[in-house]
Design a protein around this motif. Structure first.
Motif, PDB file in Angstrom:
ATOM      1  N   GLN A   1      37.562   3.279  50.372  1.00 28.64           N
ATOM      2  CA  GLN A   1      37.251   1.795  49.718  1.00 28.64           C
ATOM      3  C   GLN A   1      36.449   2.223  48.484  1.00 28.64           C
TER       4      GLN A   1
ATOM      5  N   LEU B   1      37.437   0.954  44.394  1.00 34.90           N
ATOM      6  CA  LEU B   1      36.821   0.150  43.400  1.00 34.90           C
ATOM      7  C   LEU B   1      37.559   0.281  42.035  1.00 34.90           C
TER       8      LEU B   1
ATOM      9  N   ASP C   1      42.072   1.624  47.704  1.00 36.15           N
ATOM     10  CA  ASP C   1      41.573   0.496  48.591  1.00 36.15           C
ATOM     11  C   ASP C   1      42.752   0.344  49.728  1.00 36.15           C
TER      12      ASP C   1
ATOM     13  N   ASP D   1      37.741 -10.112  49.576  1.00 28.77           N
ATOM     14  CA  ASP D   1      38.138  -9.259  48.498  1.00 28.77           C
ATOM     15  C   ASP D   1      37.649  -9.425  47.239  1.00 28.77           C
TER      16      ASP D   1
ATOM     17  N   LYS E   1      33.635  -7.365  47.337  1.00 23.51           N
ATOM     18  CA  LYS E   1      33.882  -5.814  47.742  1.00 23.51           C
ATOM     19  C   LYS E   1      32.697  -5.011  48.517  1.00 23.51           C
TER      20      LYS E   1
ATOM     21  N   HIS F   1      31.771  -5.959  51.826  1.00 22.61           N
ATOM     22  CA  HIS F   1      32.970  -5.452  52.673  1.00 22.61           C
ATOM     23  C   HIS F   1      32.611  -4.003  53.145  1.00 22.61           C
TER      24      HIS F   1
END
Lengths: 488, 445
Positions: free
Chosen positions: B53, B57, B63, B135, B138, B141
């Protein structure tokens, strides 16, 4: 005696197990055993009520799926981990009893594990293939079949564990045979299973009703139908709950029933004598009212209306488990091991030589006038601390002050007179196992606690001190002495 | 044995093992290895997700890769937990005294496993189900996953501390809680040994996941290819396996000598030899031609499985050797304790029942007075309130009703709001009750 004593001096050790276990039972009964058949039934209804050109009604199916998603997430996290947590907490608080039970019930638990693995695999399949199964009628019907399998396996998991629980309350003929099957077929088994099954269904239905009222869109047609179905489900199972509860109540051994009132926490005896009965009646009636309402006027059902009976039914299960757990007293394994984790058969030895001699971990092994309080502390830890704290829940000063007057200085002579006889009048107490010197040391310690509010820390904080009488050195010497005696 | 005055010899639970010891050992090893493989992919998978993840970016495809791995964590974690129950059951049965003692000594941290794992699991669900919703946020998350990874990295340490501490009863007296048990010299090397094996197993899992024929790589990814994905897996497995060759010897050196035996070197060296083969094939896969990348996959999995079985057996051999002398003492002492207990039981059964100590000067109420002393004095005094009312009050109520007094003692009710209810004395015989009430009513008001 043989294990370092973990102790929570404020919360109470039993409380730790109770919180974890009750949470687990609520999730197990409410979101697995009772919920899966309910969900599968609704999924099937979706297929049955669908128009002829579709497999199922997608909007309906999505609603049921969402409910299942909540159950899936909760059961595979909190549900699974509290299940493991019962083992963990029992190992800490009650090592001798869980260790004994494991030896008797190894195969039952092993079988349980296999069923449990199957259950987890099935719930993963059932939930994760849900969306894909909507592509064809064949796949959908197979998916529903998986739902029924899952329901059956969830029930078998419960059926096995109830055997073990039933054994702990009344070991039946196990005393004489000490075998696995005599433990399994103890007299409380079937009534308890019969009681738990519809109760799980009822709680599953209540969860269903609650989730529907939260998730389903207000005013939608499906909300009305789903609420009505939940009502019907609850109505169907409630009579079974009542009949089964009556039967279960009547087979509980007389001695346990006599203890029941004291079992319900620290509430006053006479006021709560029938508390379980009233809680059952009131929660079941509340469930009935909301269920009838849901069937007759589903459109008017709001979340808050469901919450009250829901909380009551959960409370009913919680109190039932607590009472079931507590009515075992004075035993933790009926007739074999007292709730202080000492075996009944070893009592004559302890009475004869005192308990400190046989304690593996104690800071005092010979009582003198100087170390009396310290010795009493060890005796308290060994014989009282599984149920009593010094300052917290069910504290020893509280129980004595309640008898001799709150705030009054405790009198060691009175306590020493009371403790050896307490099990006679208060049948939920195990007899005091120690000898006379240990008794006086214990009374001195209790008085000391009242005077100083000194807390009692468990080994997780203080560590242990090995009793020199039970060290490797002493054991090796004992074995050598025995050998030379034989030679001579 | 040194430190032997500080080394405890507890009694074992005096019940037979439910199955032959060797079978229990086999069950323990097999079920533990099955459990640990899923723990490996759970822990390794979460680390890989986090890595993917963060890399994602810059390159969206990573991702996607992270998302694909994340979907497997929640499945693997459920299987890891449920498979853990069997080895837990076996170790509880086989090493009752050792395991429970270690648990208690690290008690708070041990029980914290339950909420910590629960939270880690809930976070992975939260992470998985908020992929789209978060989303445009990010980092939030990613931090959810970061937290979950941190928990997944910490929890195995608690287990390791316990299974390590249980091997050394001679250290128990020096332990005060989790942190001091953590500082025993061999804990951290074993932990890194575990972490590397997690990454190696996860690497192979990634290869398998992406080489499945019906897995539509082209539909899911835009730039990453099937080959590229598999290479991620092979590289990870290779790197982690090579690292094991460094950590393994440290583990071996840091383990106290008491568990070593010459026999132990057989499974360990066999395991190492097979692992060397696996590393060679892994190297070939990474450096060889594109089309041959999976040529040795089956062999690698088999070789590493054999290594794991060898190492698992070696681990058990170390444990068995380390504990054997102590277990022998425990068994002998338990037997002796049972003998003493039996003896005391027989003595108690043959002993004459304790006669009531009566005071003959009391004349015809002497027996009643003795019964009163034994059963009632902890709550009742002659003229003052103790727990219950004084005897003088009983006299005023039952003066002309000894039957009523007997009935009450046999089955008391609740009369006074400011007194606790009296327990029933149903165990007293009718004769005793007659004597007792005679005595009570003989007290002068």
């Amino acid at each position: 005696m043989d294990f370092p004593m973990f102790h929570l001096d404020w919360l109470n050790d039993r409380f730790l197990i109770a919180v974890i276990a009750i949470l687990h039972v609520i999730i197990n009964h409410g979101l697995a055993v009772g919920f899966i058949p309910y969900i599968t039934w609704l999924e099937y209804k979706g297929v049955k009520n669908a128009k002829s050109d579709e497999i199922t009604n997608i909007e309906w199916d999505t609603l049921i799926y969402k409910k299942m998603k909540v159950a899936f997430i909760i059961t595979t996290t909190i549900g699974a981990m509290t299940g493991v947590g019962i083992w963990f907490s029992a190992a800490l608080v009650s090592p001798s009893s869980i260790g004994s039970l494991i030896r008797v019930f190894f195969w039952a638990w092993f079988t349980e594990w296999i069923v449990f693995v199957t259950e987890v695999v099935l719930i993963l399949i059932y939930f994760l293939t849900w969306k894909n199964s909507n592509k064809s009628m064949k796949a959908k019907m197979r998916h529903i079949r998986f739902g029924w399998f899952l329901a059956i396996f969830s029930w078998i998991t419960m059926a096995l564990i109830v055997a073990i629980l039933g054994f702990m309350m009344d070991p039946g003929s196990w005393h004489t045979t000490k075998s696995f099957f005599s433990g399994i077929f103890n007299p409380i088994y079937l009534p308890q299973l019969f009681f738990r099954t519809p109760t799980a269904m009822l709680i599953g239905g209540m969860f269903g009703l609650l989730l529907t009222s939260i998730i389903a869109k207000k005013g939608s047609e499906f909300r009305t139908t789903a609420i009505r179905y939940a009502g019907k489900w609850i109505l169907f199972w409630t009579p079974f709950v009542l009949v089964a509860a009556t039967i279960y109540w009547s087979v509980m051994p007389e001695a346990m029933k006599a203890n029941m009132s004291t079992a319900v926490g620290t509430m006053e005896f006479e006021l709560y004598y029938d508390v379980l009965k009233y809680v059952i009646i009131s929660s079941v009636s509340l469930a009935l009212i909301i269920a009838i309402w849901a069937v007759i006027k589903p459109k008017t059902v709001k979340v808050w209306m469901v919450i009250v009976p829901f909380v009551f039914v959960i409370g009913f299960l919680g109190i039932f488990e607590r009472v079931r757990e507590f009515i075992r007293k004075p035993y933790v394994i009926g007739g074999y091991m007292y709730s202080n984790l000492l075996r009944e058969e070893d009592y004559p030895l302890y009475k004869q030589d005192g308990i400190l001699k046989y304690a593996t971990y104690t800071t005092v092994s010979e009582i003198t006038e100087e170390n009396k309080v310290e010795a009493g502390k060890n005796i308290f830890m060994l014989t009282c601390s599984r149920c009593h704290t010094t300052q917290g829940v069910n504290s020893i000063t509280y129980v004595f002050e309640r008898m001799y007057g709150v705030g009054q200085p405790l009198d060691t002579t009175s306590m020493s007179g009371y403790i050896p006889n307490m099990h006679v009048g208060r049948t939920y107490m195990p007899p005091f196992p120690g000898n006379a010197r240990e008794l006086n040391a214990l009374s001195a310690y209790i008085k000391h606690v009242q005077q100083t509010n000194e807390p009692l820390e468990g080994v997780q904080v203080t560590g242990i001190k090995v009793n020199p009488k039970n060290s490797v050195t002493a054991t090796v010497k004992m074995l050598e002495d025995k050998k030379s005696k034989k030679v001579n | 044995m040194f430190l032997s005055i500080k080394t405890p010899v507890p009694n074992d639970i005096p019940l037979e093992l439910p199955l032959p010891e060797w079978l229990l050992v086999v069950l323990l090893i097999v079920s533990f290895l099955a459990h640990i493989v899923f723990v490996n992919v759970m822990v390794g998978g979460s680390i890989l997700t986090l890595w993917g993840q963060i890399k994602g970016l810059k390159n969206k495809d990573y991702d996607v890769f992270a998302h694909e791995v994340a979907k497997t964590i929640t499945v693997n974690k459920s299987i890891a937990v449920v498979l853990g129950v069997a080895p837990l059951l076996c170790i509880n049965t086989l090493y009752t005294v050792y395991f429970y003692s270690a648990n208690a000594l690290t008690g708070l941290m041990w029980i914290l496993i339950i909420p910590l794992v629960t939270i880690a699991f809930l976070l992975t669900y939260l992470h998985k189900y908020t992929w789209e919703r978060l989303d445009d946020n990010k980092w939030l998350h990613i931090s959810i996953m970061g937290l979950s990874v941190a928990l997944f990295l910490f929890i195995p340490l608690i287990f390791l501390v316990n299974v390590n501490l249980m091997l050394f009863p001679e250290k128990w007296q020096s332990i005060q809680g989790f942190l001091s048990a953590l500082t025993l010299p061999n804990v951290l090397p074993r932990y890194f040994h575990f972490l590397c094996s997690s990454l190696a197993v996860t690497g192979l899992f990634v290869v398998w996941y992406n080489k499945r024929k019906n897995y539509p790589v082209e539909e899911i990814y835009s730039s990453l290819t099937r080959y590229g994905l598999k290479r991620i897996g092979y590289n990870l497995a290779l790197g982690a396996s090579v690292a094991q060759f460094l950590i393994g010897p440290i583990v071996a050196v840091s383990l106290p000598a008491k568990g070593y035996s010459w026999g132990l070197f057989i499974p360990i060296l066999c395991g190492v030899a097979v692992a060397v083969l696996a590393v060679r094939w892994l190297w070939k896969a990474v450096t060889g031609p594109k089309e041959d990348i999976d040529k040795n996959f089956g062999k690698i999995v088999l070789a590493l499985t054999i290594t794991v079985v060898f190492m698992g057996s070696g681990r058990h051999m170390y444990r068995a050797t380390a504990l054997a002398p102590h277990q022998k003492l425990v068994a002998a002492k338990t037997k002796e304790f049972q003998r003493l207990s039996e003896e005391a039981r027989t003595n108690a059964a043959n002993a004459k029942p304790v006669e009531l100590i009566t005071d003959p000067s009391l004349g015809e109420v002497a027996k009643g007075a003795a019964i009163f002393k034994q059963n009632c004095t902890s709550c009742h005094k002659e003229r003052e309130k103790l727990v219950g009312p004084p005897m003088t009050e009983m006299v005023s109520i039952y003066e002309n009703d000894p039957e009523g007094l007997k009935k009450w003692i046999n089955a008391p009710g609740k009369k006074r709001a400011d007194f606790p209810q009296m327990p029933a004395f149903a165990q007293l015989s009718d004769d005793d009750l007659i004597e007792l009430s005679k005595y009570i009513l003989s007290i002068k008001k």
